[in-house]
Design a protein around this motif. Structure first.
Motif, mmCIF file in Angstrom:
data_model
loop_
_atom_site.group_PDB
_atom_site.id
_atom_site.type_symbol
_atom_site.label_atom_id
_atom_site.label_comp_id
_atom_site.label_asym_id
_atom_site.label_seq_id
_atom_site.Cartn_x
_atom_site.Cartn_y
_atom_site.Cartn_z
ATOM 1 N N ARG A 1 -55.354 -7.437 -55.003
ATOM 2 C CA ARG A 1 -56.069 -6.150 -54.600
ATOM 3 C C ARG A 1 -57.426 -6.514 -54.263
ATOM 4 O O ARG A 1 -57.917 -5.831 -53.171
ATOM 5 N N VAL A 2 -58.116 -7.350 -55.179
ATOM 6 C CA VAL A 2 -59.240 -7.496 -54.884
ATOM 7 C C VAL A 2 -59.720 -8.176 -53.493
ATOM 8 O O VAL A 2 -60.427 -7.996 -52.787
ATOM 9 N N LYS A 3 -58.815 -9.367 -53.593
ATOM 10 C CA LYS A 3 -58.811 -10.102 -52.136
ATOM 11 C C LYS A 3 -58.758 -9.277 -50.904
ATOM 12 O O LYS A 3 -59.390 -9.533 -50.053
ATOM 13 N N LEU A 4 -57.545 -8.465 -50.917
ATOM 14 C CA LEU A 4 -57.342 -7.675 -49.682
ATOM 15 C C LEU A 4 -58.577 -6.785 -49.523
ATOM 16 O O LEU A 4 -58.895 -6.582 -48.386
ATOM 17 N N ALA A 5 -59.047 -6.091 -50.463
ATOM 18 C CA ALA A 5 -60.246 -5.315 -50.343
ATOM 19 C C ALA A 5 -61.330 -5.974 -49.715
ATOM 20 O O ALA A 5 -61.889 -5.266 -48.898
ATOM 21 N N GLN A 6 -61.708 -7.360 -50.314
ATOM 22 C CA GLN A 6 -62.981 -7.956 -49.863
ATOM 23 C C GLN A 6 -62.522 -8.557 -48.432
ATOM 24 O O GLN A 6 -63.340 -8.402 -47.697
ATOM 25 N N GLY A 7 -61.327 -9.125 -48.195
ATOM 26 C CA GLY A 7 -61.055 -9.337 -46.792
ATOM 27 C C GLY A 7 -61.415 -8.304 -45.704
ATOM 28 O O GLY A 7 -61.562 -8.492 -44.724
ATOM 29 N N LEU A 8 -60.799 -6.907 -46.173
ATOM 30 C CA LEU A 8 -60.537 -6.053 -45.264
ATOM 31 C C LEU A 8 -62.231 -5.579 -44.869
ATOM 32 O O LEU A 8 -62.521 -5.267 -43.871
ATOM 33 N N TRP A 9 -62.852 -5.525 -45.930
ATOM 34 C CA TRP A 9 -64.517 -5.151 -45.848
ATOM 35 C C TRP A 9 -64.982 -5.970 -44.730
ATOM 36 O O TRP A 9 -65.771 -5.654 -43.794
ATOM 37 N N MET A 10 -64.768 -7.377 -45.051
ATOM 38 C CA MET A 10 -65.399 -8.322 -44.118
ATOM 39 C C MET A 10 -64.984 -8.219 -42.633
ATOM 40 O O MET A 10 -65.675 -7.970 -41.637
ATOM 41 N N ASN B 1 -65.190 1.619 -37.713
ATOM 42 C CA ASN B 1 -64.979 0.621 -38.415
ATOM 43 C C ASN B 1 -66.024 0.438 -39.452
ATOM 44 O O ASN B 1 -65.838 0.086 -40.711
ATOM 45 N N GLY B 2 -67.244 1.063 -39.416
ATOM 46 C CA GLY B 2 -68.277 1.450 -40.295
ATOM 47 C C GLY B 2 -67.543 2.232 -41.511
ATOM 48 O O GLY B 2 -67.656 1.995 -42.896
ATOM 49 N N PHE B 3 -66.743 3.299 -41.183
ATOM 50 C CA PHE B 3 -66.175 4.208 -42.399
ATOM 51 C C PHE B 3 -64.867 3.292 -42.859
ATOM 52 O O PHE B 3 -65.004 3.463 -44.022
ATOM 53 N N GLY B 4 -64.334 2.557 -42.290
ATOM 54 C CA GLY B 4 -63.445 1.696 -42.821
ATOM 55 C C GLY B 4 -63.956 0.764 -43.754
ATOM 56 O O GLY B 4 -63.441 0.355 -45.108
ATOM 57 N N GLY B 5 -65.159 0.259 -43.571
ATOM 58 C CA GLY B 5 -65.845 -1.010 -44.438
ATOM 59 C C GLY B 5 -66.107 -0.156 -45.788
ATOM 60 O O GLY B 5 -65.961 -0.700 -46.721
ATOM 61 N N LYS B 6 -66.712 1.105 -45.586
ATOM 62 C CA LYS B 6 -67.186 1.824 -46.751
ATOM 63 C C LYS B 6 -66.119 2.288 -47.711
ATOM 64 O O LYS B 6 -66.166 2.123 -48.761
ATOM 65 N N VAL B 7 -64.831 2.435 -47.139
ATOM 66 C CA VAL B 7 -63.593 2.857 -47.869
ATOM 67 C C VAL B 7 -63.197 1.677 -48.766
ATOM 68 O O VAL B 7 -62.727 1.726 -49.993
ATOM 69 N N CYS B 8 -63.006 0.508 -47.949
ATOM 70 C CA CYS B 8 -62.661 -0.904 -48.642
ATOM 71 C C CYS B 8 -63.585 -1.251 -49.663
ATOM 72 O O CYS B 8 -63.480 -1.633 -50.795
ATOM 73 N N HIS B 9 -64.977 -0.960 -49.444
ATOM 74 C CA HIS B 9 -66.120 -1.340 -50.474
ATOM 75 C C HIS B 9 -65.817 -0.396 -51.722
ATOM 76 O O HIS B 9 -66.138 -1.177 -52.820
ATOM 77 N N ASP B 10 -65.301 0.551 -51.593
ATOM 78 C CA ASP B 10 -65.169 1.683 -52.656
ATOM 79 C C ASP B 10 -63.918 1.731 -53.356
ATOM 80 O O ASP B 10 -63.456 2.475 -54.188
ATOM 81 N N SER B 11 -62.850 0.964 -52.731
ATOM 82 C CA SER B 11 -61.473 1.249 -53.113
ATOM 83 C C SER B 11 -61.237 0.636 -54.538
ATOM 84 O O SER B 11 -60.299 1.228 -54.945
ATOM 85 N N LEU B 12 -62.206 -0.226 -55.133
ATOM 86 C CA LEU B 12 -61.736 -0.652 -56.333
ATOM 87 C C LEU B 12 -62.582 0.353 -57.317
ATOM 88 O O LEU B 12 -62.369 -0.221 -58.534
ATOM 89 N N ASP B 13 -63.033 1.184 -56.910
ATOM 90 C CA ASP B 13 -63.833 1.891 -58.067
ATOM 91 C C ASP B 13 -62.862 3.369 -58.119
ATOM 92 O O ASP B 13 -63.060 3.999 -56.969
ATOM 93 N N PRO B 14 -62.131 3.605 -59.023
ATOM 94 C CA PRO B 14 -61.266 4.931 -58.772
ATOM 95 C C PRO B 14 -61.970 6.130 -58.540
ATOM 96 O O PRO B 14 -61.590 6.970 -57.750
ATOM 97 N N ILE B 15 -63.277 6.174 -59.225
ATOM 98 C CA ILE B 15 -64.076 7.636 -58.919
ATOM 99 C C ILE B 15 -64.513 7.533 -57.505
ATOM 100 O O ILE B 15 -64.458 8.751 -56.654
ATOM 101 N N LYS B 16 -65.067 6.553 -56.934
ATOM 102 C CA LYS B 16 -65.312 6.507 -55.718
ATOM 103 C C LYS B 16 -64.218 6.853 -54.783
ATOM 104 O O LYS B 16 -64.267 7.426 -53.372
ATOM 105 N N PHE B 17 -63.072 5.912 -54.738
ATOM 106 C CA PHE B 17 -61.921 6.118 -53.910
ATOM 107 C C PHE B 17 -61.320 7.380 -53.880
ATOM 108 O O PHE B 17 -60.511 7.730 -52.965
ATOM 109 N N SER B 18 -61.119 8.287 -55.082
ATOM 110 C CA SER B 18 -60.812 9.500 -54.998
ATOM 111 C C SER B 18 -61.436 10.379 -54.138
ATOM 112 O O SER B 18 -60.777 11.240 -53.621
ATOM 113 N N LYS B 19 -62.639 10.204 -53.619
ATOM 114 C CA LYS B 19 -63.517 10.952 -52.742
ATOM 115 C C LYS B 19 -62.879 10.756 -51.290
ATOM 116 O O LYS B 19 -62.740 11.488 -50.504
ATOM 117 N N TRP B 20 -62.504 9.501 -51.069
ATOM 118 C CA TRP B 20 -62.177 8.960 -49.707
ATOM 119 C C TRP B 20 -60.498 9.299 -49.607
ATOM 120 O O TRP B 20 -60.083 9.187 -48.311
#
Length: 346
Positions: free
Chosen positions: A13-22, A75-94
């Motif tokens: 999950r971490v690798k997927l989130a980091q790869g998508l962010w890039m 794509n900027g919005f998608g990058g922000k979502v991927c950046h916050d995806s591994l934090d449950p509190i931040k991800f719940s907002k998106w």
């Protein structure tokens, strides 16, 4: 059964989130490039608008500017979502916005595909526009005192020097038009009078080209007048000798330039249509299906579709049919209500 399910642990999950962010932020950079190329393309067309037969060619650069801005935002919005995806509190907002965002991505990818196709298909229209526009430009080359055509000579001379070309198809196009204004002709000269009177339309035609057709790399001084008259020049044969003017037509040179720009932009847009959307779908479903949300080390499963392709398609058809029936019922109810009102009045 989900379509294309994949098992995920914390590391995946971490690798997927980091790869998508890039990938998303790389797409933002590509969006900036598309926006910049759209502005560059529009400026180039504006600079040579006098030689273009119509303004339809501006559709592509205008669309490129719009697509570039949208690519940066989406794509900027998608990058922000991927950046916050591994934090449950931040991800719940998106999380509530993801379904809408994925639909927007589908529409945006469709727009990208249309724009890329236009970049390739509009090249033929560009060729016809240049052919007619350059033909008129050569015709109006001499009209430096006519409003609206004052800068035609300068534009065409600059183009011939910059693109190393001469005429529309070739240098012989200049033989068919009078490109010297009457104000610079000595009408008291018998040779000038004879040349004008010998032409049915009363034009001063000659086998000469403007100075901008000259090739500065030629070792011989430029021969731009009496090109087909061997006796007018020493040791000269226009049939055998390589002329020291540009042989390439400006239509071919400009079309080659503009088509290469449009082809590069089209290829760049196709690169932008990437797998970001599929990766985000995997990431969001993998986070939603975690067996123990409090334990980040737990396993989860991600998929592209919650059901198979056939079941998803059938569900979509059912929803569309139910939507159509709902509209029919509403129209029927309105018709019934109107009939009751009219009966009451009667």
């Amino acid at each position: 059964m989900p379509f294309m399910p994949v098992k995920f642990n914390l590391q995946k999950r971490v690798k997927l989130a980091q790869g998508l962010w890039m990938l998303y932020w790389f797409s933002v950079i590509v969006g900036i490039l598309i926006f910049s190329l759209g502005i560059f393309f529009k400026i180039e067309l504006r600079k040579r608008s006098e030689m273009m037969d119509n303004n339809e060619s501006h559709l592509v650069p205008n669309l490129l500017i719009l697509v570039g801005l949208l690519a940066c935002g989406v794509n900027g919005f998608g990058g922000k979502v991927c950046h916050d995806s591994l934090d449950p509190i931040k991800f719940s907002k998106w999380k509530p916005m993801l379904k809408t965002y994925l639909l927007v991505c589908c529409g945006f990818n469709g727009l990208l595909l249309v724009t890329a196709l236009l970049c390739f298909l509009m090249q033929f229209a560009m060729y016809l526009t240049l052919a007619e526009g350059l033909k008129n430009s050569i015709k109006f080359y001499k009209d430096t005192d006519t409003p609206g055509r004052c800068f035609m000579k300068r534009t065409l001379d600059t183009t011939q020097i910059e693109f190393r070309c001469c005429g529309n198809n070739n240098f012989r196009d200049w033989f068919e038009v009078q490109w010297i204004s009457n104000r610079y002709l000595d009408m008291s000269n018998d040779a000038v009078k004879d040349r004008v009177l010998s032409n049915v339309e009363g034009k001063y035609l000659m086998d000469s080209v403007p100075f901008s057709c000259c090739n500065p790399g030629s070792p011989r001084p430029c021969i731009q007048h009496h090109l087909t008259n061997n006796s007018a020049h020493y040791d000269y044969d226009f049939r055998m000798e390589e002329l020291n003017i540009w042989n390439r037509g400006c239509r071919e040179a400009l079309f080659s330039y503009f088509s290469s720009v449009m082809t590069c932009i089209g290829a760049l847009i196709i690169i932008t249509i990437s797998v970001d959307m599929a990766g985000l779908k995997y990431l969001s479903t993998a986070l939603e299906t975690m067996e123990e949300p409090e334990n980040p080390e737990c396993e989860s499963e991600g998929w592209l579709l919650e059901k198979g392709v056939k079941d998803t398609f059938n569900d979509l058809l059912t929803k569309l049919k139910s939507l159509g029936k709902t509209n029919q019922v509403e129209e029927g109810e309105e018709g019934g209500a109107e009939s009751i009102v009219f009966k009451g009045f009667s």
